[in-house]
Design an enzyme around this catalytic site. Structure first.
Site, PDB file in Angstrom:
ATOM      1  N   THR A 510       0.792  -1.227   0.000  1.00 63.08           N
ATOM      2  CA  THR A 510       0.000   0.000   0.000  1.00 63.08           C
ATOM      3  C   THR A 510       0.823   1.274   0.000  1.00 63.08           C
ATOM      4  O   THR A 510       0.282   2.345  -0.225  1.00 63.08           O
ATOM      5  CB  THR A 510      -0.904   0.004   1.240  1.00 63.08           C
ATOM      6  OG1 THR A 510      -0.111  -0.331   2.383  1.00 63.08           O
ATOM      7  CG2 THR A 510      -2.009  -1.034   1.106  1.00 63.08           C
ATOM      8  N   ARG A 655      -7.486  14.697   2.978  1.00 71.22           N
ATOM      9  CA  ARG A 655      -6.162  14.981   2.410  1.00 71.22           C
ATOM     10  C   ARG A 655      -5.547  13.683   1.884  1.00 71.22           C
ATOM     11  O   ARG A 655      -5.520  12.673   2.582  1.00 71.22           O
ATOM     12  CB  ARG A 655      -5.270  15.611   3.466  1.00 71.22           C
ATOM     13  CG  ARG A 655      -3.797  15.716   3.054  1.00 71.22           C
ATOM     14  CD  ARG A 655      -2.987  16.475   4.082  1.00 71.22           C
ATOM     15  NE  ARG A 655      -3.254  17.911   4.008  1.00 71.22           N
ATOM     16  CZ  ARG A 655      -3.181  18.747   5.038  1.00 71.22           C
ATOM     17  NH1 ARG A 655      -2.866  18.293   6.237  1.00 71.22           N
ATOM     18  NH2 ARG A 655      -3.444  20.034   4.876  1.00 71.22           N
ATOM     19  N   PRO A 659      -0.436  11.142  -3.532  1.00 72.68           N
ATOM     20  CA  PRO A 659      -1.330  10.854  -4.653  1.00 72.68           C
ATOM     21  C   PRO A 659      -0.890   9.668  -5.500  1.00 72.68           C
ATOM     22  O   PRO A 659      -1.731   8.993  -6.093  1.00 72.68           O
ATOM     23  CB  PRO A 659      -1.288  12.156  -5.463  1.00 72.68           C
ATOM     24  CG  PRO A 659      -0.918  13.211  -4.481  1.00 72.68           C
ATOM     25  CD  PRO A 659       0.014  12.543  -3.515  1.00 72.68           C
ATOM     26  N   GLU A 732      -9.794   1.150   0.273  1.00 71.21           N
ATOM     27  CA  GLU A 732     -10.903   0.258  -0.044  1.00 71.21           C
ATOM     28  C   GLU A 732     -12.014   0.965  -0.816  1.00 71.21           C
ATOM     29  O   GLU A 732     -12.884   0.312  -1.387  1.00 71.21           O
ATOM     30  CB  GLU A 732     -11.450  -0.365   1.237  1.00 71.21           C
ATOM     31  CG  GLU A 732     -10.362  -1.150   1.967  1.00 71.21           C
ATOM     32  CD  GLU A 732     -10.894  -1.998   3.103  1.00 71.21           C
ATOM     33  OE1 GLU A 732     -12.100  -1.931   3.389  1.00 71.21           O
ATOM     34  OE2 GLU A 732     -10.105  -2.747   3.691  1.00 71.21           O
TER      35      GLU A 732
END
Length: 772
Positions: A510, A655, A659, A732
């Site tokens: 992740t 926030r 990105p 998710e």
């Protein structure tokens, strides 16, 4: 640090490092094959014993000469290795009368065999519905009943096949459709923010639905699904006296640490878990599984380190899966499209001590409507355990709700985007006095429609052709609750100005390493290359772990709290008022004074350790994330083959800390949702009670060629009520609703409405429009 008031201005708001699209700092290790995954931890202990593994060759000449250094053959790293092999039950329910292992014990190379009949039934770990080992009872097919440890993998496997088991089978329940008829209402909790009572009501749904001028009532099904992560469950275990260390693949180190102590019946301080890299989990590694338990038991029996990996059939049948559901949605509305009544009911199956799939959760919060009802029913099934899989509850629930919303929009003669916007709400529909902390579903839908070219969509199904392809567009809303969890970290500064972060937070692909480094760099005013991040060790402060979309926001908030402590220690050491200190460009500045950060540690390293603890803001405000999914598909007029052509997700999630890694999370979720919509299904053998397609040849998942173009837009926003990072989870959100967007696009392309997932071509072929 207690977080119980909305965040004000703080150092994170500088956004010099946080919020920037940043390459993963661990990427170089993953791309060079040097990231130490659990099954490759040859650096950690000599004389390891090993379990089953999927090898990967380096070059043809090495493969053909037998000198290719596959992961489980790295004798150059750990000499004298032995191997383990797990034996799973051959029945789905019943009792084991006897296990005959004498021949196996005499087989060449065998060091030890541990059987379930020789082991009292072990305690279950946190949130396990099934027992992982011990005793004579079989709860489900492929429940672990033995582990064989031998000098070589081939010897361990051959010996395992010599083990003979006498069973006393019992009749089981394996068919959800049959058992659903008598399933009672059941409360349930996914453990990830979704759940509730068996039946929940607001207002008078039945009366409002009966009197509504426009009504919709349909039933849908979703399939059992496998996590199908690239890295199987794997553990290396080694004992040192009465203490055991497990180098494992686990998403939640804090949970796993306590669970292993409970299962093994030893003090928690005698257990250490280490999991710096996890090759995918998706909820399947939230809790310890049989690989960890059997590695520990095998290591004790063989008196040397043991390495165990679960084979693909065991990943499907021995671990957990997303349960199948039968869902009914009813919507009543006025002729202008205002929802006056909405009900969502779901039935799923599980073992007696398991929970239902919480597929109705999002329907409580996503759309307005004064009269509401949600219900969950649980059927007793003797299949492998149903448990968390990426976005439990919302992923299968939105696959249904958002198709129902499209069907109702068509019934009303409304545009599907406009229908959703008409029924937006800024307050919790179940508790109208509780506002959302920040909600911009409308912004997601309007921005998405504009970007995707929704205005060009032909609302008449089956009317757009591109050669031999029928082309359609679909939309769906995305919803996932924002969860926060207590999370700790330790941050240390040395004389060179290097900041080291230690926390048991995990990185399951992740980008945890990177966002944690970004947080520490922002707080301490140093570049990323001056930050070292160490994760996944139970010897470190307990963090949130990776699950439920809470990991990034919570763990970085824990690092924030620890950095506040370190900043105070630095200021004190330098004789500066901490309120006046500015940490920037590797220096600490106050007034006209500027001191290199490392100077504060010249007399010895400084450490800050703390946890973020969240107060009652989540009770005062409903905290959720939102999105809009837009999908275009082509359906072959001759074969009914469905091809995704392009996808767009627009996300409202506070926030965005990075990105680049956030986008990776969203497009991964979009891909998984596409799989659920078009191909993923565990086929149940309802006679023998197991998942028959239990490997990656029979269980199909999307590949690169299936997903040609994906775009992700993050709305520029913050949510100061969520955390000091002003962020929310997004990992998710990407899977939530996308399956429905695919299904709605297929309908728009063909005019065929399929309500049973996945939408395989056999469900379309005999209903396709005539090819021109």
């Amino acid at each position: 640090m207690k977080f119980d008031t909305p965040a004000g201005q703080n150092p994170i708001d500088q956004l010099k490092v946080v919020g920037k699209a940043t390459d993963r700092i661990d990427g170089k290790y993953k791309t060079t094959g040097t990231a130490p995954y659990a099954y490759e931890r040859h650096d950690v202990a000599a004389n390891q014993a090993y379990g089953y593994v999927l090898g990967a060759g380096i070059d043809g000449k090495y493969k053909t000469t037998g000198t290719a250094p596959y992961a489980y053959e790295r004798h150059d790293v750990a000499a004298n290795q032995a191997y383990g092999y797990v034996l799973g039950a051959g029945i789905a329910k019943g009792r084991i009368r006897a296990i005959h292992s004498e021949a196996a014990k005499r087989a060449p190379g065998v060091l030890a065999i541990v059987t379930t009949l020789e082991t009292p039934r072990l305690e279950r770990g946190t949130m396990n519905a099934a027992y992982l080992f011990g005793g004579d009872r079989v709860q489900h097919y492929h429940q672990a009943i033995a582990v064989v440890v031998a000098e070589t993998f081939e010897q361990a496997r051959a010996a395992a096949f010599l083990v003979k088991v006498d069973y006393a089978p019992e009749a089981g329940k394996f068919d959800l459709a049959t058992e659903a008829k008598g399933a009672p209402p059941a409360p349930g909790d996914s453990g990830e923010g979704s759940g509730g009572d068996g039946v929940e009501r607001v207002g008078d749904f039945e009366g409002a639905f009966a009197s509504a001028p426009m009504r919709f009532d349909e039933t849908y099904t979703t399939a059992d699904e496998s996590h199908a992560m690239m890295e199987p469950h794997a553990t290396v275990a080694a004992w040192d006296g009465d203490k055991v260390t497990l180098w494992t693949s686990n998403q939640m180190i804090g949970w796993g640490h306590g669970s292993m102590a409970k299962i093994l019946g030893i003090p928690k301080e005698n257990v250490r878990l280490d999991s710096p890299y996890v090759g995918g989990g998706f909820g399947g590694k939230l809790f310890v599984r049989a690989d960890a338990v059997l590695a520990a038991l095998g290591a004790k029996a063989a008196r040397r380190p043991v390495k165990v990996a679960l084979t693909r059939p065991l990943v499907a049948n021995n671990t957990t899966h997303r349960p199948a559901t039968i869902q009914r949605v009813r919507i009543g509305a006025t002729e202008d499209g205002t929802i006056t009544a909405i009900a969502h009911e779901s039935t799923s199956g599980n073992l007696p001590d398991g929970d239902p799939e919480t597929a109705v959760n999002q329907t409580k919060l996503l759309y307005a409507g004064a009269n509401r009802m949600t219900a969950m029913k649980l059927a007793h099934l003797d299949l492998p355990e149903g448990n968390a899989m990426r976005a439990p509850g919302e992923a299968p629930g939105l696959m249904v709700l958002e198709v129902a919303m499209d069907e109702m929009a068509e019934k009303l003669g409304m545009d599907p985007v406009a229908f959703r916007i008409r029924n937006d709400t800024q307050t919790d529909p179940n508790k109208p006095d509780r506002k959302f902390s920040h909600r911009d579903l409308v912004g997601c839908l309007t921005r998405g429609a504009e970007t995707f070219g929704w205005a060009k969509r032909n609302p008449k199904p089956g009317s757009v052709r591109d050669g031999h392809w029928l082309v359609g567009m679909g939309v769906a809303a995305a919803f996932r609750n924002n969860m926060v969890m207590k999370s700790g970290a330790r941050v240390r500064l040395d004389a060179k100005g290097t900041v080291t972060v230690e926390t048991d937070m995990t990185d399951i692909g992740t980008g945890s390493y990177t966002i944690i480094a970004q947080t520490a760099a922002e707080m301490m005013g140093v570049p990323l290359d001056r930050v070292v991040v160490r994760l996944g060790d139970s010897a470190f402060p307990v963090a949130a772990g990776s699950g439920g979309q809470w990991g990034a926001n919570s763990s970085t908030s824990g690092v924030y709290a620890a950095c506040v402590k370190l900043r105070e220690a630095v200021a004190q050491r330098l004789g500066i008022n901490s309120d006046d200190a500015v940490f920037v460009d590797g220096e600490v500045r106050s007034g006209n004074r500027a001191v290199p950060l490392g100077e504060a540690a010249q007399a010895g390293a400084l450490t800050g350790e703390d946890s973020i603890e969240f107060g009652d803001l989540s009770k005062t405000y409903q905290q959720s994330t939102f999105g809009g999914h837009f999908v275009e598909v082509g359906v072959d007029v001759d074969t009914a083959e469905v091809r995704v052509r392009r996808m767009l997700a627009v996300c409202s999630a506070g926030r965005i800390l990075n990105p680049k890694t956030a986008r990776s999370q969203v497009i991964g979720g979009m891909t998984m949702g596409t799989g659920a919509a078009l191909m993923e299904k565990l086929d149940v053998d309802t006679k023998r009670g197991f998942f028959a397609n239990h490997d990656l040849a029979g269980y199909e998942v999307p590949v690169h060629a299936d997903i040609p173009h994906q775009e992700v837009i993050f709305l520029d926003e913050v949510d100061p009520i969520s955390s000091p990072m002003k962020a929310k989870g997004v990992g998710e959100l990407g899977i939530c609703g996308v399956g429905a967007a695919v299904a709605n696009a297929v309908y728009n392309a063909t005019g065929i409405r399929v309500r049973d997932y996945p939408i395989t071509l056999d469900k379309l072929l005999d209903r396709m429009p005539e090819a021109a």
